[in-house]
Design a protein around this motif. Structure first.
Motif, PDB file in Angstrom:
ATOM      1  N   ALA A  62      67.330  -2.629  68.770  1.00 34.20           N
ATOM      2  CA  ALA A  62      66.621  -1.891  67.727  1.00 34.20           C
ATOM      3  C   ALA A  62      65.409  -1.149  68.293  1.00 34.20           C
ATOM      4  CB  ALA A  62      66.170  -2.846  66.622  1.00 34.20           C
ATOM      5  N   LEU A  63      64.863  -1.657  69.396  1.00 33.92           N
ATOM      6  CA  LEU A  63      63.734  -0.995  70.040  1.00 33.92           C
ATOM      7  C   LEU A  63      64.171  -0.010  71.113  1.00 33.92           C
ATOM      8  CD1 LEU A  63      61.232  -3.967  70.545  1.00 33.92           C
ATOM      9  CD2 LEU A  63      61.181  -2.214  68.779  1.00 33.92           C
ATOM     10  N   GLY A  64      65.473   0.045  71.359  1.00 33.63           N
ATOM     11  CA  GLY A  64      65.971   0.946  72.386  1.00 33.63           C
ATOM     12  C   GLY A  64      65.634   0.492  73.795  1.00 33.63           C
ATOM     13  N   THR A  65      65.455  -0.819  73.985  1.00 35.75           N
ATOM     14  CA  THR A  65      65.123  -1.337  75.304  1.00 35.75           C
ATOM     15  C   THR A  65      65.729  -2.723  75.455  1.00 35.75           C
ATOM     16  OG1 THR A  65      63.294  -1.768  76.845  1.00 35.75           O
ATOM     17  CG2 THR A  65      62.931  -2.352  74.538  1.00 35.75           C
ATOM     18  N   THR A  66      65.358  -3.430  76.498  1.00 38.83           N
ATOM     19  CA  THR A  66      65.819  -4.802  76.714  1.00 38.83           C
ATOM     20  C   THR A  66      64.601  -5.684  76.943  1.00 38.83           C
ATOM     21  OG1 THR A  66      65.992  -4.566  79.118  1.00 38.83           O
ATOM     22  CG2 THR A  66      67.934  -3.950  77.795  1.00 38.83           C
ATOM     23  N   ALA A  67      64.806  -6.974  76.828  1.00 36.60           N
ATOM     24  CA  ALA A  67      63.704  -7.907  77.077  1.00 36.60           C
ATOM     25  C   ALA A  67      63.223  -7.779  78.516  1.00 36.60           C
ATOM     26  CB  ALA A  67      64.152  -9.335  76.787  1.00 36.60           C
ATOM     27  N   THR A  68      64.146  -7.644  79.454  1.00 41.12           N
ATOM     28  CA  THR A  68      63.779  -7.494  80.861  1.00 41.12           C
ATOM     29  C   THR A  68      62.929  -6.247  81.079  1.00 41.12           C
ATOM     30  OG1 THR A  68      65.793  -8.630  81.587  1.00 41.12           O
ATOM     31  CG2 THR A  68      64.678  -7.232  83.205  1.00 41.12           C
ATOM     32  N   SER A  69      63.334  -5.146  80.473  1.00 41.66           N
ATOM     33  CA  SER A  69      62.589  -3.888  80.632  1.00 41.66           C
ATOM     34  C   SER A  69      61.194  -3.995  80.034  1.00 41.66           C
ATOM     35  CB  SER A  69      63.354  -2.739  79.978  1.00 41.66           C
ATOM     36  OG  SER A  69      64.595  -2.531  80.613  1.00 41.66           O
ATOM     37  N   LEU A  70      61.091  -4.645  78.876  1.00 38.84           N
ATOM     38  CA  LEU A  70      59.787  -4.766  78.230  1.00 38.84           C
ATOM     39  C   LEU A  70      58.838  -5.630  79.071  1.00 38.84           C
ATOM     40  CD1 LEU A  70      58.018  -4.078  75.820  1.00 38.84           C
ATOM     41  CD2 LEU A  70      58.893  -6.117  74.666  1.00 38.84           C
ATOM     42  N   ILE A  71      59.346  -6.744  79.583  1.00 37.35           N
ATOM     43  CA  ILE A  71      58.513  -7.595  80.443  1.00 37.35           C
ATOM     44  C   ILE A  71      58.048  -6.815  81.667  1.00 37.35           C
ATOM     45  CG2 ILE A  71      58.525  -9.615  81.957  1.00 37.35           C
ATOM     46  CD1 ILE A  71      60.566 -10.865  79.969  1.00 37.35           C
ATOM     47  N   ARG A  72      58.978  -6.106  82.298  1.00 37.68           N
ATOM     48  CA  ARG A  72      58.628  -5.341  83.500  1.00 37.68           C
ATOM     49  C   ARG A  72      57.596  -4.259  83.178  1.00 37.68           C
ATOM     50  NH1 ARG A  72      63.410  -4.041  84.984  1.00 37.68           N
ATOM     51  NH2 ARG A  72      63.499  -2.054  83.872  1.00 37.68           N
ATOM     52  N   MET A  73      57.789  -3.536  82.074  1.00 34.75           N
ATOM     53  CA  MET A  73      56.874  -2.455  81.735  1.00 34.75           C
ATOM     54  C   MET A  73      55.483  -2.974  81.415  1.00 34.75           C
ATOM     55  SD  MET A  73      56.320   0.696  81.583  1.00 34.75           S
ATOM     56  CE  MET A  73      57.987   1.309  81.832  1.00 34.75           C
ATOM     57  N   ARG A  74      55.413  -4.103  80.720  1.00 35.43           N
ATOM     58  CA  ARG A  74      54.084  -4.640  80.400  1.00 35.43           C
ATOM     59  C   ARG A  74      53.389  -5.161  81.655  1.00 35.43           C
ATOM     60  NH1 ARG A  74      54.431  -7.205  74.251  1.00 35.43           N
ATOM     61  NH2 ARG A  74      54.722  -5.157  73.281  1.00 35.43           N
ATOM     62  N   ARG A  75      54.141  -5.702  82.576  1.00 37.82           N
ATOM     63  CA  ARG A  75      53.536  -6.119  83.844  1.00 37.82           C
ATOM     64  C   ARG A  75      53.064  -4.909  84.638  1.00 37.82           C
ATOM     65  NH1 ARG A  75      57.848 -10.970  85.528  1.00 37.82           N
ATOM     66  NH2 ARG A  75      56.741 -12.647  84.400  1.00 37.82           N
ATOM     67  N   LEU A  76      53.829  -3.828  84.607  1.00 36.09           N
ATOM     68  CA  LEU A  76      53.418  -2.611  85.308  1.00 36.09           C
ATOM     69  C   LEU A  76      52.143  -2.032  84.699  1.00 36.09           C
ATOM     70  CD1 LEU A  76      56.889  -0.890  85.820  1.00 36.09           C
ATOM     71  CD2 LEU A  76      55.375  -1.722  87.634  1.00 36.09           C
ATOM     72  N   HIS A  77      52.059  -2.030  83.376  1.00 38.20           N
ATOM     73  CA  HIS A  77      50.846  -1.517  82.729  1.00 38.20           C
ATOM     74  C   HIS A  77      49.638  -2.386  83.069  1.00 38.20           C
ATOM     75  CE1 HIS A  77      51.864   1.929  80.157  1.00 38.20           C
ATOM     76  NE2 HIS A  77      53.080   1.408  80.113  1.00 38.20           N
ATOM     77  N   LEU A  78      49.844  -3.690  83.147  1.00 38.92           N
ATOM     78  CA  LEU A  78      48.751  -4.574  83.535  1.00 38.92           C
ATOM     79  C   LEU A  78      48.280  -4.241  84.952  1.00 38.92           C
ATOM     80  CD1 LEU A  78      46.892  -6.998  83.258  1.00 38.92           C
ATOM     81  CD2 LEU A  78      48.806  -8.479  83.891  1.00 38.92           C
ATOM     82  N   ALA A  79      49.222  -4.087  85.878  1.00 37.94           N
ATOM     83  CA  ALA A  79      48.862  -3.743  87.252  1.00 37.94           C
ATOM     84  C   ALA A  79      48.162  -2.387  87.311  1.00 37.94           C
ATOM     85  CB  ALA A  79      50.111  -3.733  88.133  1.00 37.94           C
ATOM     86  N   HIS A  80      48.670  -1.418  86.550  1.00 34.65           N
ATOM     87  CA  HIS A  80      48.072  -0.080  86.531  1.00 34.65           C
ATOM     88  C   HIS A  80      46.617  -0.150  86.076  1.00 34.65           C
ATOM     89  CE1 HIS A  80      47.133   3.947  85.013  1.00 34.65           C
ATOM     90  NE2 HIS A  80      48.101   4.407  85.798  1.00 34.65           N
ATOM     91  N   GLU A  81      46.350  -0.887  85.009  1.00 35.71           N
ATOM     92  CA  GLU A  81      44.983  -0.976  84.502  1.00 35.71           C
ATOM     93  C   GLU A  81      44.080  -1.730  85.467  1.00 35.71           C
ATOM     94  OE1 GLU A  81      43.838   0.681  82.152  1.00 35.71           O
ATOM     95  OE2 GLU A  81      45.720   1.420  81.338  1.00 35.71           O
ATOM     96  N   GLN A  82      44.602  -2.761  86.113  1.00 31.72           N
ATOM     97  CA  GLN A  82      43.799  -3.493  87.088  1.00 31.72           C
ATOM     98  C   GLN A  82      43.445  -2.600  88.280  1.00 31.72           C
ATOM     99  OE1 GLN A  82      46.420  -6.868  87.733  1.00 31.72           O
ATOM    100  NE2 GLN A  82      45.144  -8.190  86.453  1.00 31.72           N
ATOM    101  N   LEU A  83      44.388  -1.785  88.731  1.00 31.10           N
ATOM    102  CA  LEU A  83      44.117  -0.860  89.829  1.00 31.10           C
ATOM    103  C   LEU A  83      43.101   0.199  89.407  1.00 31.10           C
ATOM    104  CD1 LEU A  83      47.774  -0.367  91.142  1.00 31.10           C
ATOM    105  CD2 LEU A  83      45.899  -1.483  92.383  1.00 31.10           C
ATOM    106  N   ALA A  84      43.234   0.692  88.178  1.00 33.53           N
ATOM    107  CA  ALA A  84      42.293   1.707  87.683  1.00 33.53           C
ATOM    108  C   ALA A  84      40.877   1.162  87.632  1.00 33.53           C
ATOM    109  CB  ALA A  84      42.728   2.195  86.302  1.00 33.53           C
ATOM    110  N   GLN A  85      40.746  -0.117  87.291  1.00 31.82           N
ATOM    111  CA  GLN A  85      39.417  -0.728  87.258  1.00 31.82           C
ATOM    112  C   GLN A  85      38.895  -0.997  88.667  1.00 31.82           C
ATOM    113  OE1 GLN A  85      37.632  -1.067  84.373  1.00 31.82           O
ATOM    114  NE2 GLN A  85      39.384   0.008  83.513  1.00 31.82           N
ATOM    115  N   MET A  86      39.797  -1.279  89.596  1.00 35.94           N
ATOM    116  CA  MET A  86      39.384  -1.585  90.974  1.00 35.94           C
ATOM    117  C   MET A  86      38.690  -0.412  91.642  1.00 35.94           C
ATOM    118  SD  MET A  86      42.615  -3.704  92.504  1.00 35.94           S
ATOM    119  CE  MET A  86      42.246  -3.113  94.169  1.00 35.94           C
ATOM    120  N   LYS A  87      39.105   0.806  91.332  1.00 36.18           N
ATOM    121  CA  LYS A  87      38.539   1.960  92.036  1.00 36.18           C
ATOM    122  C   LYS A  87      37.078   2.177  91.678  1.00 36.18           C
ATOM    123  CE  LYS A  87      40.076   5.410  88.622  1.00 36.18           C
ATOM    124  NZ  LYS A  87      40.983   6.542  88.389  1.00 36.18           N
ATOM    125  N   ASN A  88      36.604   1.510  90.639  1.00 38.51           N
ATOM    126  CA  ASN A  88      35.208   1.649  90.232  1.00 38.51           C
ATOM    127  C   ASN A  88      34.353   0.464  90.670  1.00 38.51           C
ATOM    128  OD1 ASN A  88      35.553   4.123  88.721  1.00 38.51           O
ATOM    129  ND2 ASN A  88      36.674   2.904  87.225  1.00 38.51           N
TER     130      ASN A  88
END
Length: 321
Positions: A255-281
């Motif tokens: 119904a969401l057009g995705t899978t549980a595996t994809s959602l877990i992976r994407m949320r982990r990627l967003h977490l890493a992205h935000e942590q890296l964005a904060q690291m540069k400062n």
């Protein structure tokens, strides 16, 4: 007088006369800054107010002023532009009724509330003028700190000291340039204050199970947020937690057009992205590999491939931007 005291720090963000737009023009502006939302106007096709985007110390802040009947974000809208934001709403004028995750709240001037962009939501105005600020917070950074369990869709009253703190930090961020050396510290202060303001009273309570597909998806997404960086977080573990088969879980996610595996992976990627964005400062000596491992990845090559596919750049590019 009490209402004016609540809004003193945002005095320049109210107006005695607001512009009038066509419904289509106003809706297009809202979608460009907040994502896919649908607007409803019962009597005519004009909207009084504005939908504008501002910079608040390196965070996006939307001002949403309107006299619509309803604004809603459905599962279909989430499929179109799935995003990983929490909207911290600060009500300036009028009132706004909000429905999300089975909870209904009404916010009035000075009140604050968290809304999750990844879950359906409905905003009720009833044709009466409303003016609020919406600070776009990195969703996974807020949820990643396990010292406090954050609860969305819960109102923090204007008189609550935590609400006053949130308003004060947002007001300071609005006066701080993103390049200012104080901006990263103010952002961290806002993240920390938000976690504390919306922390649940009981940290270990599990979400209530539901027999419906939509209800199960809400529970599953709460569990993903809660255990995002844990090794045991897998689709099978989620299915076992909600008492269904793996196949049924997969059907729910269709119904969401995705899978549980994809959602877990994407949320982990967003977490890493935000942590890296904060690291540069900051001057903190943390490697990309450490960020990947802390976000739940155990294969650096796989992490780099997924990161580049999701964000069209490498983790190193984020640090060098």
């Amino acid at each position: 007088m009490q209402q004016l005291q609540h809004l003193a720090e945002f005095g320049g963000m109210t107006a005695t006369q607001w512009p009038i737009h066509s419904l289509e023009e106003w809706t297009a502006e809202l979608k460009s800054i907040c994502g896919n939302f649908n607007t409803q106007r019962a009597e005519h096709t004009l909207v009084t107010g504005n939908a504008t985007i501002l910079d608040a110390g390196g965070l996006d802040l939307a001002q949403v002023a309107n006299d619509l009947d309803v604004i809603r974000r459905d599962v279909a809208d989430i499929r179109i532009d799935y995003s990983e934001n929490l909207f911290l709403l600060l009500q300036l004028e009028g009132s706004c009724g909000i429905e999300q995750n089975g909870r209904q709240s009404i916010i009035t001037p000075g009140d604050c509330i968290l809304v999750d962009s990844s879950s359906p939501s409905i905003f009720h105005f009833g044709g009466r003028f409303s003016n609020h600020l919406s600070v776009h917070l990195p969703r996974q950074l807020i949820f990643a700190d396990k010292s406090a369990r954050v609860e969305v869709s819960r109102r923090v009253e204007a008189e609550d000291p935590m609400s006053a703190m949130l308003r004060a930090v947002v007001a300071k961020l609005l006066k701080t340039d993103a390049s200012d050396k104080r901006a990263p510290h103010l952002r961290d202060l806002l993240f920390s204050t938000t976690r504390q303001a919306f922390a649940t009273d009981s940290e270990m309570d599990e979400p209530l199970l539901s027999d419906s597909s939509g209800g199960r998806l809400e529970v599953v997404q709460i569990l993903i947020d809660r255990y995002l960086t844990d090794e045991h977080l897998t689709p099978q573990w989620l299915a076992d937690k909600v008492g269904i088969s793996l196949r049924t879980l997969q059907e729910d996610f269709n119904a969401l057009g995705t899978t549980a595996t994809s959602l877990i992976r994407m949320r982990r990627l967003h977490l890493a992205h935000e942590q890296l964005a904060q690291m540069k400062n900051t001057t903190k000596a943390t490697t990309i590999a450490e960020v990947a491992y802390s976000a739940g990845f155990n294969d650096i090559s796989y992490f780099n491939r997924c990161f580049r596919k999701a964000f069209a750049c490498s983790p190193k590019d984020i640090l060098q931007q």
